[in-house]
Design a protein around this motif. Structure first.
Motif, PDB file in Angstrom:
ATOM      1  N   VAL A 371      41.984  56.682  34.275  1.00  0.00           N
ATOM      2  CA  VAL A 371      42.463  55.522  33.031  1.00  0.00           C
ATOM      3  C   VAL A 371      40.821  54.174  33.216  1.00  0.00           C
ATOM      4  N   GLY A 372      40.617  54.253  31.999  1.00  0.00           N
ATOM      5  CA  GLY A 372      39.218  53.069  32.165  1.00  0.00           C
ATOM      6  C   GLY A 372      39.482  51.463  31.828  1.00  0.00           C
ATOM      7  N   SER A 373      39.745  50.510  32.321  1.00  0.00           N
ATOM      8  CA  SER A 373      39.764  49.338  31.877  1.00  0.00           C
ATOM      9  C   SER A 373      38.335  48.214  31.604  1.00  0.00           C
ATOM     10  N   LEU A 374      38.441  47.717  30.244  1.00  0.00           N
ATOM     11  CA  LEU A 374      37.585  46.962  30.311  1.00  0.00           C
ATOM     12  C   LEU A 374      37.951  45.697  31.036  1.00  0.00           C
ATOM     13  N   PRO A 375      39.293  44.971  31.733  1.00  0.00           N
ATOM     14  CA  PRO A 375      39.792  44.164  32.304  1.00  0.00           C
ATOM     15  C   PRO A 375      39.225  44.061  33.512  1.00  0.00           C
ATOM     16  N   GLN A 377      36.825  46.451  34.706  1.00  0.00           N
ATOM     17  CA  GLN A 377      36.122  46.185  35.044  1.00  0.00           C
ATOM     18  C   GLN A 377      35.203  45.184  35.621  1.00  0.00           C
ATOM     19  N   ALA A 378      35.318  44.872  33.808  1.00  0.00           N
ATOM     20  CA  ALA A 378      34.984  42.908  34.434  1.00  0.00           C
ATOM     21  C   ALA A 378      35.239  41.957  34.726  1.00  0.00           C
ATOM     22  N   ALA A 379      36.736  42.593  36.191  1.00  0.00           N
ATOM     23  CA  ALA A 379      36.852  41.286  37.006  1.00  0.00           C
ATOM     24  C   ALA A 379      35.777  41.765  37.904  1.00  0.00           C
ATOM     25  N   ARG A 380      35.494  43.119  37.944  1.00  0.00           N
ATOM     26  CA  ARG A 380      35.035  43.772  39.711  1.00  0.00           C
ATOM     27  C   ARG A 380      33.482  42.905  39.288  1.00  0.00           C
ATOM     28  N   ALA A 381      32.808  43.342  38.073  1.00  0.00           N
ATOM     29  CA  ALA A 381      30.962  43.389  37.871  1.00  0.00           C
ATOM     30  C   ALA A 381      30.931  41.524  38.355  1.00  0.00           C
ATOM     31  N   ILE A 382      32.202  40.741  37.337  1.00  0.00           N
ATOM     32  CA  ILE A 382      32.064  39.347  37.728  1.00  0.00           C
ATOM     33  C   ILE A 382      32.233  39.115  39.141  1.00  0.00           C
ATOM     34  N   ALA A 383      33.021  39.493  40.222  1.00  0.00           N
ATOM     35  CA  ALA A 383      32.980  39.460  41.656  1.00  0.00           C
ATOM     36  C   ALA A 383      31.756  39.613  42.039  1.00  0.00           C
ATOM     37  N   ALA A 430      41.765  34.896  45.358  1.00  0.00           N
ATOM     38  CA  ALA A 430      42.566  35.325  44.460  1.00  0.00           C
ATOM     39  C   ALA A 430      42.396  36.796  43.857  1.00  0.00           C
ATOM     40  N   LEU A 431      40.530  37.037  43.288  1.00  0.00           N
ATOM     41  CA  LEU A 431      40.956  38.471  43.032  1.00  0.00           C
ATOM     42  C   LEU A 431      40.993  39.770  44.015  1.00  0.00           C
ATOM     43  N   ARG A 432      39.740  39.160  45.446  1.00  0.00           N
ATOM     44  CA  ARG A 432      40.595  39.935  46.425  1.00  0.00           C
ATOM     45  C   ARG A 432      41.954  40.512  46.903  1.00  0.00           C
ATOM     46  N   ARG A 433      42.893  39.642  46.897  1.00  0.00           N
ATOM     47  CA  ARG A 433      43.608  39.549  47.275  1.00  0.00           C
ATOM     48  C   ARG A 433      44.459  40.769  46.359  1.00  0.00           C
ATOM     49  N   SER A 434      44.168  40.604  44.963  1.00  0.00           N
ATOM     50  CA  SER A 434      44.710  40.975  43.812  1.00  0.00           C
ATOM     51  C   SER A 434      44.223  42.046  44.081  1.00  0.00           C
ATOM     52  N   LEU A 435      43.242  42.715  44.283  1.00  0.00           N
ATOM     53  CA  LEU A 435      43.049  44.082  43.828  1.00  0.00           C
ATOM     54  C   LEU A 435      43.077  44.754  45.600  1.00  0.00           C
ATOM     55  N   LEU A 436      43.465  44.079  46.384  1.00  0.00           N
ATOM     56  CA  LEU A 436      43.857  44.966  48.316  1.00  0.00           C
ATOM     57  C   LEU A 436      45.668  45.002  48.099  1.00  0.00           C
ATOM     58  N   THR A 437      46.415  44.624  47.136  1.00  0.00           N
ATOM     59  CA  THR A 437      47.872  44.649  46.883  1.00  0.00           C
ATOM     60  C   THR A 437      47.748  45.593  46.242  1.00  0.00           C
ATOM     61  N   CYS A 438      46.740  45.587  44.839  1.00  0.00           N
ATOM     62  CA  CYS A 438      47.521  45.537  43.718  1.00  0.00           C
ATOM     63  C   CYS A 438      48.867  45.785  42.517  1.00  0.00           C
ATOM     64  N   GLU A 439      48.778  44.189  42.638  1.00  0.00           N
ATOM     65  CA  GLU A 439      49.225  43.452  41.947  1.00  0.00           C
ATOM     66  C   GLU A 439      48.285  42.302  41.152  1.00  0.00           C
ATOM     67  N   GLY A 440      49.212  41.805  40.772  1.00  0.00           N
ATOM     68  CA  GLY A 440      48.565  41.112  39.392  1.00  0.00           C
ATOM     69  C   GLY A 440      47.639  41.196  38.797  1.00  0.00           C
ATOM     70  N   GLU A 441      47.081  40.763  37.489  1.00  0.00           N
ATOM     71  CA  GLU A 441      46.261  40.865  37.073  1.00  0.00           C
ATOM     72  C   GLU A 441      44.633  40.714  37.169  1.00  0.00           C
ATOM     73  N   PRO A 442      43.690  41.467  37.844  1.00  0.00           N
ATOM     74  CA  PRO A 442      43.211  40.704  38.827  1.00  0.00           C
ATOM     75  C   PRO A 442      41.288  40.350  37.737  1.00  0.00           C
ATOM     76  N   LEU A 443      41.087  39.967  36.347  1.00  0.00           N
ATOM     77  CA  LEU A 443      41.017  39.250  35.560  1.00  0.00           C
ATOM     78  C   LEU A 443      41.014  37.589  35.541  1.00  0.00           C
ATOM     79  N   ASP A 444      43.324  38.414  34.895  1.00  0.00           N
ATOM     80  CA  ASP A 444      43.604  36.686  35.005  1.00  0.00           C
ATOM     81  C   ASP A 444      43.417  35.430  36.337  1.00  0.00           C
ATOM     82  N   THR A 445      43.057  36.166  37.810  1.00  0.00           N
ATOM     83  CA  THR A 445      42.560  35.527  39.012  1.00  0.00           C
ATOM     84  C   THR A 445      41.621  34.360  39.070  1.00  0.00           C
ATOM     85  N   LEU A 446      40.207  35.241  37.595  1.00  0.00           N
ATOM     86  CA  LEU A 446      39.139  34.449  37.657  1.00  0.00           C
ATOM     87  C   LEU A 446      39.078  33.618  36.287  1.00  0.00           C
ATOM     88  N   VAL A 447      39.187  33.972  35.043  1.00  0.00           N
ATOM     89  CA  VAL A 447      39.505  33.488  33.733  1.00  0.00           C
ATOM     90  C   VAL A 447      40.665  34.047  33.067  1.00  0.00           C
TER      91      VAL A 447
END
Length: 452
Positions: A371-375, A377-383, A430-447
């Motif tokens: 699965v490829g997802s722009l949001p 990759q964008a979230a992890r690149a911005i982090a 918050a993004l780190r917690r989202s990725l650790l738990t795989c809950e929520g949309e990581p990019l939404d935690t940033l912007v």
């Protein structure tokens, strides 16, 4: 002398040659998964053996069918009654024929692995003796299949016996393979899958078969081979019925040893997957040469991540096979790098290695590999850019695709940078917690609402 005659008069040389041609045809003429990450067939000798076991889906029916053709020879020649009146025991004549046909079939199987070994050396792959159980059990399966075909041809000397045996072997092998393959809806229980010599596709370069699977399959194929040989040499109904005893014994020993779930069929290779560490940074023995390249950028990245609450303190290579159905492992105190799925890292320089560690604030994606997802990759690149101050495409196999979408991501990055520093730090956490738990949309935690 008799064996030499059988080698000349029987189908044995052609059976071995057919196995070699079919196997090498698949490996070199088809762009199958064996060429690609996460398990290229030239990366590790055990991976080569596992791909060869997978190819038995197609090779085993060839072996069984060839044996059945040869098993009908006496009937086609009309000498069954004549041979029955000879004083020589039936097993002696059967041994010569079985040795010729079965021996050259196994030889063809081993020749294909020898070609793979040359490819490993030519591609600077990793060679260890861990392939031996995988290859030996596969060879025993080929021998048993060859003798089974001989027995079928002798007992059912009909023109349709050979193609029927090959087709039936192919269908049963496919059904057994499905019960071991991850992501495929099985028809048979997982414990039945190892009754065929084929294995599921290797999903990583550092996996091998479990000891229980090897022992179970060895017992089963030995029982099958003995039964097939006894059926080939038996001359009475009573002897044929007694010939089934090794088969029953093999099943009784093997089934309790076979895995209850497909995931238990493979385990981490103790040689290739052994950790090699330099302080807080560890890679596998398979990728030992990456340790020196990762040392300086890895320590720099850990120092940057130290500003996070409960930061990671180690970098480890993920040695388990990448999952095809879910995310990889995650640990708040460990940054996992996957050199198998993301083979770009095998040649990455210091900058890209540092970026890979910082990606997602030290946490990998929650998405499946396919699965490829722009949001995402964008979230992890911005982090990662939060720590380096510069937005860059991540060193992943989708980097070129990501570059085409880069202008939109730069706009999100600009919005994030415009936030007060304390807000940026809170949202990265918050993004780190989202990725650790795989809950929520990581990019939404940033912007919130970005890229919609």
């Amino acid at each position: 002398m008799v064996l030499r005659t059988e080698l000349r008069r029987s189908i044995a040389p052609w059976a071995g040659l057919a196995l070699v041609v079919v196997a090498l045809g698949f490996l070199f003429l088809l762009s199958g998964p064996w060429w690609k990450a996460p398990a290229p067939w030239t990366a590790h000798s055990t991976t080569t053996a596992l791909w060869l076991r997978f190819l038995l889906v197609f090779l085993w029916p060839v072996v069984v069918g060839a044996g059945a053709i040869q098993g009908m020879r006496d009937s086609r020649s009309g000498v069954v009654e004549l041979l029955a009146t000879t004083s020589r025991p039936g097993w002696q004549r059967a041994a010569k024929l079985a040795g010729a046909v079965g021996g050259l079939s196994v030889a063809g199987f081993l020749v294909v692995f020898a070609v793979g070994a040359v490819e490993i050396l030519a591609h600077d792959g990793f060679f260890s003796l861990g392939f031996m159980p995988v290859l030996l059990v596969g060879s025993l399966g080929v021998l048993a299949g060859s003798w089974l075909g001989l027995a079928v041809g002798r007992l059912l000397p009909h023109p349709l016996a050979a193609p029927g045996a090959a087709v039936l072997a192919f269908v049963l092998t496919i059904l057994c393979w499905m019960s071991l393959e991850t992501g495929v809806d099985p028809v048979l229980p997982a414990r039945v899958g190892p009754l065929a010599p084929t294995l599921a596709e290797p999903r990583g370069q550092m996996v091998t078969t479990t000891v229980s699977l090897d022992l179970g399959q060895a017992a089963w194929f030995l029982g099958l081979a003995v039964t097939a040989f006894l059926l080939l040499s038996a001359r009475s109904v009573r002897a044929r019925l007694l010939s089934l005893l090794p088969l029953v014994a093999g099943v009784a020993v093997a089934l309790p040893l076979f895995p209850a779930v497909p995931a238990d069929a493979l385990t981490i290779d103790g040689v290739a997957g052994r950790q090699v560490c330099d302080g807080p940074i560890c890679v596998s023995e398979l990728h030992r040469e990456r340790l020196a390249a990762l040392d300086r950028p890895g320590r720099e990245a850990l120092a940057m991540l130290a500003k996070l609450p409960d930061p990671p303190a180690r970098i480890e290579e993920q040695v388990a096979a990448p999952s095809v159905t879910g995310p990889g492992p995650r640990d708040p105190h460990v940054v996992y790098l996957d050199f198998q799925r993301n083979d770009v890292l095998l040649t990455a320089g210091a900058g890209d290695l540092r970026l890979a560690v910082l990606s997602g604030a030290g946490v990998p994606s929650c998405l499946r590999p396919s699965v490829g997802s722009l949001p995402d990759q964008a979230a992890r690149a911005i982090a990662a850019a939060y720590f380096t101050g510069k937005l860059e495409p991540l060193p992943e196999y989708t980097r070129n695709w990501f570059k085409r979408e880069f202008p939109a991501v730069e706009q999100v990055w600009a919005k994030f940078r415009a936030l007060p520093p304390e807000v940026q730090a809170t949202r990265i956490a918050a993004l780190r917690r989202s990725l650790l738990t795989c809950e929520g949309e990581p990019l939404d935690t940033l912007v919130p609402g970005a890229l919609r």
